[in-house]
Design a protein around this motif. Sequence first.
Motif, PDB file in Angstrom:
ATOM      1  N   THR A  22      -4.739  11.318  -0.643  1.00  0.00           N
ATOM      2  CA  THR A  22      -5.660  11.309   0.510  1.00  0.00           C
ATOM      3  C   THR A  22      -6.265   9.923   0.694  1.00  0.00           C
ATOM      4  O   THR A  22      -6.329   9.403   1.812  1.00  0.00           O
ATOM      5  CB  THR A  22      -6.781  12.355   0.310  1.00  0.00           C
ATOM      6  N   LEU A  23      -6.729   9.321  -0.390  1.00  0.00           N
ATOM      7  CA  LEU A  23      -7.321   7.987  -0.313  1.00  0.00           C
ATOM      8  C   LEU A  23      -6.280   6.959   0.102  1.00  0.00           C
ATOM      9  O   LEU A  23      -6.574   6.035   0.883  1.00  0.00           O
ATOM     10  CB  LEU A  23      -7.930   7.611  -1.672  1.00  0.00           C
ATOM     11  N   GLY A  24      -5.053   7.122  -0.375  1.00  0.00           N
ATOM     12  CA  GLY A  24      -3.968   6.221   0.006  1.00  0.00           C
ATOM     13  C   GLY A  24      -3.675   6.277   1.495  1.00  0.00           C
ATOM     14  O   GLY A  24      -3.361   5.257   2.108  1.00  0.00           O
ATOM     15  N   HIS A  25      -3.782   7.450   2.101  1.00  0.00           N
ATOM     16  CA  HIS A  25      -3.563   7.584   3.546  1.00  0.00           C
ATOM     17  C   HIS A  25      -4.685   6.904   4.330  1.00  0.00           C
ATOM     18  O   HIS A  25      -4.433   6.331   5.397  1.00  0.00           O
ATOM     19  CB  HIS A  25      -3.483   9.054   3.955  1.00  0.00           C
ATOM     20  N   HIS A  26      -5.905   6.956   3.812  1.00  0.00           N
ATOM     21  CA  HIS A  26      -7.049   6.407   4.545  1.00  0.00           C
ATOM     22  C   HIS A  26      -7.205   4.893   4.375  1.00  0.00           C
ATOM     23  O   HIS A  26      -7.501   4.210   5.359  1.00  0.00           O
ATOM     24  CB  HIS A  26      -8.347   7.104   4.137  1.00  0.00           C
ATOM     25  N   ILE A  27      -7.035   4.367   3.177  1.00  0.00           N
ATOM     26  CA  ILE A  27      -7.267   2.934   2.976  1.00  0.00           C
ATOM     27  C   ILE A  27      -5.987   2.166   2.661  1.00  0.00           C
ATOM     28  O   ILE A  27      -6.014   0.950   2.568  1.00  0.00           O
ATOM     29  CB  ILE A  27      -8.313   2.678   1.867  1.00  0.00           C
ATOM     30  N   GLY A  28      -4.886   2.844   2.452  1.00  0.00           N
ATOM     31  CA  GLY A  28      -3.615   2.176   2.187  1.00  0.00           C
ATOM     32  C   GLY A  28      -3.265   2.178   0.705  1.00  0.00           C
ATOM     33  O   GLY A  28      -4.134   2.293  -0.163  1.00  0.00           O
ATOM     34  N   LEU A  29      -1.979   2.027   0.433  1.00  0.00           N
ATOM     35  CA  LEU A  29      -1.471   2.073  -0.930  1.00  0.00           C
ATOM     36  C   LEU A  29      -1.981   0.905  -1.766  1.00  0.00           C
ATOM     37  O   LEU A  29      -2.423   1.084  -2.902  1.00  0.00           O
ATOM     38  CB  LEU A  29       0.066   2.084  -0.916  1.00  0.00           C
ATOM     39  N   GLY A  30      -1.944  -0.305  -1.220  1.00  0.00           N
ATOM     40  CA  GLY A  30      -2.373  -1.496  -1.956  1.00  0.00           C
ATOM     41  C   GLY A  30      -3.844  -1.416  -2.365  1.00  0.00           C
ATOM     42  O   GLY A  30      -4.206  -1.739  -3.504  1.00  0.00           O
ATOM     43  N   SER A  31      -4.682  -0.994  -1.437  1.00  0.00           N
ATOM     44  CA  SER A  31      -6.121  -0.890  -1.727  1.00  0.00           C
ATOM     45  C   SER A  31      -6.383   0.195  -2.771  1.00  0.00           C
ATOM     46  O   SER A  31      -7.240   0.024  -3.652  1.00  0.00           O
ATOM     47  CB  SER A  31      -6.900  -0.567  -0.454  1.00  0.00           C
ATOM     48  N   THR A  32      -5.658   1.295  -2.689  1.00  0.00           N
ATOM     49  CA  THR A  32      -5.833   2.380  -3.666  1.00  0.00           C
ATOM     50  C   THR A  32      -5.431   1.906  -5.059  1.00  0.00           C
ATOM     51  O   THR A  32      -6.153   2.153  -6.038  1.00  0.00           O
ATOM     52  CB  THR A  32      -4.996   3.608  -3.260  1.00  0.00           C
ATOM     53  N   LEU A  33      -4.292   1.217  -5.168  1.00  0.00           N
ATOM     54  CA  LEU A  33      -3.849   0.699  -6.464  1.00  0.00           C
ATOM     55  C   LEU A  33      -4.819  -0.356  -7.003  1.00  0.00           C
ATOM     56  O   LEU A  33      -5.081  -0.407  -8.205  1.00  0.00           O
ATOM     57  CB  LEU A  33      -2.432   0.137  -6.362  1.00  0.00           C
ATOM     58  N   ALA A  34      -5.370  -1.184  -6.107  1.00  0.00           N
ATOM     59  CA  ALA A  34      -6.345  -2.191  -6.542  1.00  0.00           C
ATOM     60  C   ALA A  34      -7.604  -1.520  -7.079  1.00  0.00           C
ATOM     61  O   ALA A  34      -8.157  -1.943  -8.104  1.00  0.00           O
ATOM     62  CB  ALA A  34      -6.685  -3.126  -5.384  1.00  0.00           C
ATOM     63  N   LEU A  35      -8.071  -0.474  -6.397  1.00  0.00           N
ATOM     64  CA  LEU A  35      -9.243   0.269  -6.874  1.00  0.00           C
ATOM     65  C   LEU A  35      -8.983   0.897  -8.241  1.00  0.00           C
ATOM     66  O   LEU A  35      -9.850   0.897  -9.113  1.00  0.00           O
ATOM     67  CB  LEU A  35      -9.631   1.363  -5.877  1.00  0.00           C
ATOM     68  N   LEU A  36      -7.788   1.429  -8.428  1.00  0.00           N
ATOM     69  CA  LEU A  36      -7.439   2.014  -9.730  1.00  0.00           C
ATOM     70  C   LEU A  36      -7.431   0.958 -10.829  1.00  0.00           C
ATOM     71  O   LEU A  36      -7.928   1.194 -11.937  1.00  0.00           O
ATOM     72  CB  LEU A  36      -6.066   2.687  -9.657  1.00  0.00           C
TER      73      LEU A  36
END
Length: 188
Positions: A22-36
């Motif tokens: 869900t977060l990946g759809h909203h902010i994008g894959l790159g941003s989600t991986l960076a947050l992780l």
Amino acid sequence: MLKALVIVCILLPLAELYLLITLGHHIGLGSTLALLAVSAVLGSLIARRQGEKVFRNWREAMAGGGVPEEGLLNGVLVMVGGALLIAPGFISDLMGLSLMVPPVRRWVTARVRRSLEKTLRSGTVRFTQVGPVPGVDPFEEARRFDEQETPAKVEPSPSEEGPTAFRRPRSEGGEVDAEFTSDEEPRG
């Protein structure tokens, strides 16, 4: 408690996956991986700092001859919290971060301790102590045996089967007959 642990082990990864998608759809894959990645690095730093604090308190208490104020369970919770912070996922990060807060850790420790005490009182789990029992002389039976005069040969009773048992007679005065030799040449 076991059922809750099984449910958490099954539902937590599913909830983590749903949240990541869900977060990946909203902010994008790159941003989600960076947050992780950022949460894992910050989590490991926080876990290391809290772990050092707990172990330093343990060492100080032990050096002073006392019992650590924070028990073993507290240290285990810090390690579990650190593992949750390093593991990928935002729910596990939140759970791990909450275990790094000392008041939350004390609350969880109290709950786990009550659960363990309840389990022990129910009799489903038993502990066996290995080693001396406080207030009991562990060598009492050996002393009683030494006080008795032991015969050189002990004959089995008619009800016992097997070969005759032999015991070495007890020497008077604790003397040992021995001979010592040296392999070195005499110094001249």
